[in-house]
Design a protein around this motif. Structure first.
Motif, short mmCIF file in Angstrom:
data_model
loop_
_atom_site.label_atom_id
_atom_site.label_comp_id
_atom_site.label_asym_id
_atom_site.label_seq_id
_atom_site.Cartn_x
_atom_site.Cartn_y
_atom_site.Cartn_z
N TYR A 200 -14.18 -58.11 13.60
CA TYR A 200 -12.90 -58.22 14.29
C TYR A 200 -12.57 -56.93 15.05
O TYR A 200 -12.04 -56.96 16.16
CB TYR A 200 -11.78 -58.53 13.30
CG TYR A 200 -11.90 -59.89 12.66
CD1 TYR A 200 -12.10 -61.02 13.45
CD2 TYR A 200 -11.84 -60.05 11.29
CE1 TYR A 200 -12.22 -62.27 12.88
CE2 TYR A 200 -11.96 -61.30 10.71
CZ TYR A 200 -12.15 -62.41 11.50
OH TYR A 200 -12.27 -63.65 10.94
N THR A 201 -12.91 -55.81 14.44
CA THR A 201 -12.68 -54.53 15.12
C THR A 201 -13.49 -54.46 16.41
O THR A 201 -12.99 -54.03 17.46
CB THR A 201 -13.07 -53.36 14.20
OG1 THR A 201 -12.29 -53.43 13.02
CG2 THR A 201 -12.85 -52.02 14.88
N THR A 202 -14.74 -54.89 16.36
CA THR A 202 -15.62 -54.82 17.52
C THR A 202 -15.14 -55.77 18.62
O THR A 202 -15.13 -55.39 19.81
CB THR A 202 -17.06 -55.17 17.11
OG1 THR A 202 -17.49 -54.26 16.08
CG2 THR A 202 -18.01 -55.06 18.29
N ILE A 203 -14.73 -56.98 18.26
CA ILE A 203 -14.19 -57.92 19.24
C ILE A 203 -12.96 -57.34 19.91
O ILE A 203 -12.81 -57.36 21.15
CB ILE A 203 -13.86 -59.27 18.58
CG1 ILE A 203 -15.14 -60.01 18.18
CG2 ILE A 203 -13.00 -60.13 19.51
CD1 ILE A 203 -15.93 -60.58 19.34
N ILE A 217 -13.15 -60.51 31.86
CA ILE A 217 -14.17 -60.97 30.92
C ILE A 217 -13.44 -61.54 29.71
O ILE A 217 -12.65 -60.85 29.07
CB ILE A 217 -15.10 -59.83 30.48
CG1 ILE A 217 -15.82 -59.24 31.70
CG2 ILE A 217 -16.12 -60.32 29.46
CD1 ILE A 217 -16.72 -58.07 31.37
N ARG A 218 -13.71 -62.80 29.40
CA ARG A 218 -12.98 -63.48 28.34
C ARG A 218 -13.87 -63.72 27.13
O ARG A 218 -14.84 -64.45 27.20
CB ARG A 218 -12.46 -64.82 28.85
CG ARG A 218 -11.53 -64.71 30.06
CD ARG A 218 -10.12 -64.34 29.65
NE ARG A 218 -9.56 -65.31 28.76
CZ ARG A 218 -9.03 -66.47 29.16
NH1 ARG A 218 -9.03 -66.79 30.44
NH2 ARG A 218 -8.53 -67.32 28.28
N LEU A 219 -13.52 -63.08 26.01
CA LEU A 219 -14.14 -63.37 24.72
C LEU A 219 -13.19 -64.29 23.98
O LEU A 219 -12.09 -63.90 23.61
CB LEU A 219 -14.36 -62.08 23.92
CG LEU A 219 -15.41 -61.11 24.45
CD1 LEU A 219 -15.43 -59.85 23.61
CD2 LEU A 219 -16.79 -61.76 24.43
N LEU A 220 -13.62 -65.53 23.76
CA LEU A 220 -12.73 -66.55 23.22
C LEU A 220 -13.10 -66.91 21.79
O LEU A 220 -14.27 -66.84 21.39
CB LEU A 220 -12.78 -67.80 24.10
CG LEU A 220 -12.41 -67.55 25.58
CD1 LEU A 220 -12.60 -68.82 26.38
CD2 LEU A 220 -10.99 -67.04 25.71
N ASN A 221 -12.09 -67.32 21.04
CA ASN A 221 -12.26 -67.73 19.65
C ASN A 221 -12.35 -69.25 19.61
O ASN A 221 -11.43 -69.94 20.07
CB ASN A 221 -11.06 -67.24 18.83
CG ASN A 221 -11.27 -67.42 17.34
OD1 ASN A 221 -12.08 -68.24 16.92
ND2 ASN A 221 -10.53 -66.68 16.55
N GLY A 225 -15.83 -69.28 15.29
CA GLY A 225 -16.78 -68.40 15.98
C GLY A 225 -16.24 -67.90 17.29
O GLY A 225 -15.05 -68.03 17.59
N TYR A 226 -17.12 -67.31 18.09
CA TYR A 226 -16.74 -66.74 19.37
C TYR A 226 -17.67 -67.24 20.46
O TYR A 226 -18.83 -67.59 20.21
CB TYR A 226 -16.82 -65.21 19.33
CG TYR A 226 -15.83 -64.59 18.38
CD1 TYR A 226 -14.49 -64.44 18.73
CD2 TYR A 226 -16.23 -64.16 17.12
CE1 TYR A 226 -13.58 -63.89 17.86
CE2 TYR A 226 -15.32 -63.60 16.24
CZ TYR A 226 -14.00 -63.46 16.62
OH TYR A 226 -13.09 -62.92 15.75
N TRP A 227 -17.16 -67.25 21.68
CA TRP A 227 -17.99 -67.55 22.82
C TRP A 227 -17.48 -66.78 24.01
O TRP A 227 -16.33 -66.34 24.04
CB TRP A 227 -18.07 -69.05 23.11
CG TRP A 227 -16.76 -69.71 23.44
CD1 TRP A 227 -15.77 -70.04 22.58
CD2 TRP A 227 -16.33 -70.11 24.74
NE1 TRP A 227 -14.73 -70.63 23.24
CE2 TRP A 227 -15.03 -70.70 24.57
CE3 TRP A 227 -16.88 -70.05 26.01
CZ2 TRP A 227 -14.31 -71.21 25.64
CZ3 TRP A 227 -16.16 -70.56 27.08
CH2 TRP A 227 -14.90 -71.14 26.89
N LEU A 228 -18.36 -66.62 24.98
CA LEU A 228 -18.06 -65.83 26.16
C LEU A 228 -17.92 -66.77 27.35
O LEU A 228 -18.82 -67.55 27.64
CB LEU A 228 -19.19 -64.83 26.42
CG LEU A 228 -19.04 -63.90 27.62
CD1 LEU A 228 -17.92 -62.90 27.39
CD2 LEU A 228 -20.35 -63.17 27.88
N ARG A 229 -16.77 -66.69 28.02
CA ARG A 229 -16.61 -67.48 29.24
C ARG A 229 -17.45 -66.83 30.33
O ARG A 229 -17.17 -65.73 30.76
CB ARG A 229 -15.13 -67.50 29.66
CG ARG A 229 -14.83 -68.58 30.70
CD ARG A 229 -13.46 -68.39 31.30
NE ARG A 229 -13.43 -67.20 32.16
CZ ARG A 229 -12.38 -66.83 32.88
NH1 ARG A 229 -11.26 -67.50 32.79
NH2 ARG A 229 -12.43 -65.76 33.65
#
Length: 378
Positions: A200-203, A217-221, A225-229
């Motif tokens: 979580y800290t890194t995100i 740049i969108r890092l989405l939850n 998990g996570y994904w990158l738009r």
């Protein structure tokens, strides 16, 4: 400025509420002692800011902040923590601010001042950029992982884990990655609680870095998990592969385009890093470039362009110095052209490479080519 407060300690919660009510423009619309209640209420209340205690049971403050920003990405986070200074530094870049317990009035005033400026900027920003399309973000995967800012300079990475996490999400090309998979991949030696905190800290750190550089740049939850738009990302290796896939069949008309695509190979995928997961992609892209080059070599040979064929084979040999196939193709080419001395020279180089690298001898097909040379020379 509408605010919600979350702290599992009732006394600390009431104290923070009491102090914040003294500031003009701060409207407290909810106080919560349970993380799940705060997350559920945030969907309806849509606060501008959330004051969140970090150390709570069941769901820590970083997890709560992650969920809240999924609900509303413009929601501002302020951590309230009793952690010592060392621990605080780990989260310093992940929120607008942090406040140490016990909360001091002067320190809280500094936070409120920052909040008012930040929220004003958030409210004004859409009006200023509404007409302007977002520029693409250039991402380099050839050699090393880099993101280039609006000024054309590569961004600085706060930690090596930040760089690897982003590189892995780019590699997944918009596919969600489970949090447990990320923990196993990036923090295999950490226990679950510490691993989740690191993740979580890194995100958070990545999001704040991109926000600070004004990059879309969108890092989405995705829930678990996570994904990158990946719309708006210009990734060098992906663009090269897509261009290869769009080439028409190889003919005299398209041969120069094939050559340009080979020349445009950006470099080996993340080869400057020791990421175990990237090795398969490195080899896949190298293999694609290799097959593309060999197809072009055979075309030049079949069409009678001897010099172009030899030049291409030699360039391939520089990139793939341990490919027996390239040596054999050159030997056969020189034999067919009647250039027996060059064929013998290539065979000798092949034999030396096989002995040094593989402690072996050339294949039977290469030996048969050598026999053809000797028969002609006799």
């Amino acid at each position: 400025m509408n605010a919600i407060l979350l702290d599992d300690e009732p006394l600390a919660l009431r104290s923070l509420e009491h102090q914040l009510k003294r500031f003009e423009g701060v409207n407290i619309i909810g106080t919560f002692s349970l993380p799940a209640h705060a997350v559920a209420a945030a969907e309806e209340l849509q606060p501008d800011v959330a004051f969140i205690d970090i150390d709570m049971p069941e769901m820590n403050g970083i997890q709560v902040a992650e969920k809240l920003q999924t609900i509303n990405e413009s929601m501002v986070i302020v951590f309230v923590t009793a952690y010592d200074e060392y621990a605080v530094k780990a989260f310093e870049l992940n929120a607008l601010d942090y406040v140490l317990k016990p909360v001091q009035p002067l320190r809280l005033k500094q936070t409120v001042d920052r909040l008012q400026k930040e929220i004003l900027n958030i409210r004004q920003t859409p009006l200023m950029v509404e007409e302007e399309p977002e520029p693409v973000v250039r991402v380099q995967c050839a050699g090393t992982m880099n993101i280039f800012g609006r000024d054309g300079e590569p961004l600085s990475w706060r930690t090596s884990k930040s760089r690897e996490l982003f590189a892995y999400l780019v590699y997944k090309r918009g596919q969600p990655v489970r949090k447990e998979a990320l923990l196993e991949l990036l923090w295999p030696d950490s226990d679950e609680k510490k691993g989740f905190t690191h993740m979580y800290t890194t995100i958070y750190r990545l999001r704040k870095t991109f926000e600070g550089a004004s990059l879309n740049i969108r890092l989405l939850n995705s829930g678990d998990g996570y994904w990158l738009r990946n719309e708006g990302l210009q990734v060098d290796t992906q663009e090269w592969e897509e261009a290869i896939g769009k080439l028409p069949p190889l003919t005299a008309k398209s041969a120069d385009d094939y050559q340009r695509r080979f020349d445009a190979y950006p470099g080996d995928y993340l080869c400057e890093h020791d990421y175990i997961w990237s090795q398969g992609e490195l080899e896949r892209l190298r293999s694609l470039c290799y097959r593309h080059g060999m197809e072009l070599c055979r075309y030049w040979t079949n069409e009678g362009f001897s010099k172009k064929a030899v030049d291409m084979y030699e360039r391939l040999l520089q990139q793939y110095p341990y490919s027996e196939e390239i040596y054999e193709a050159l030997i056969e080419h020189f034999v067919n052209e009647g250039q027996h001395a060059l064929a013998q020279q290539q065979y000798d180089q092949l034999a030396g490479m096989m002995c040094t690298e593989y402690d072996s001898q050339p294949s039977e097909s290469a030996k048969r080519l050598l026999n053809r040379i000797h028969r002609v020379m006799e």
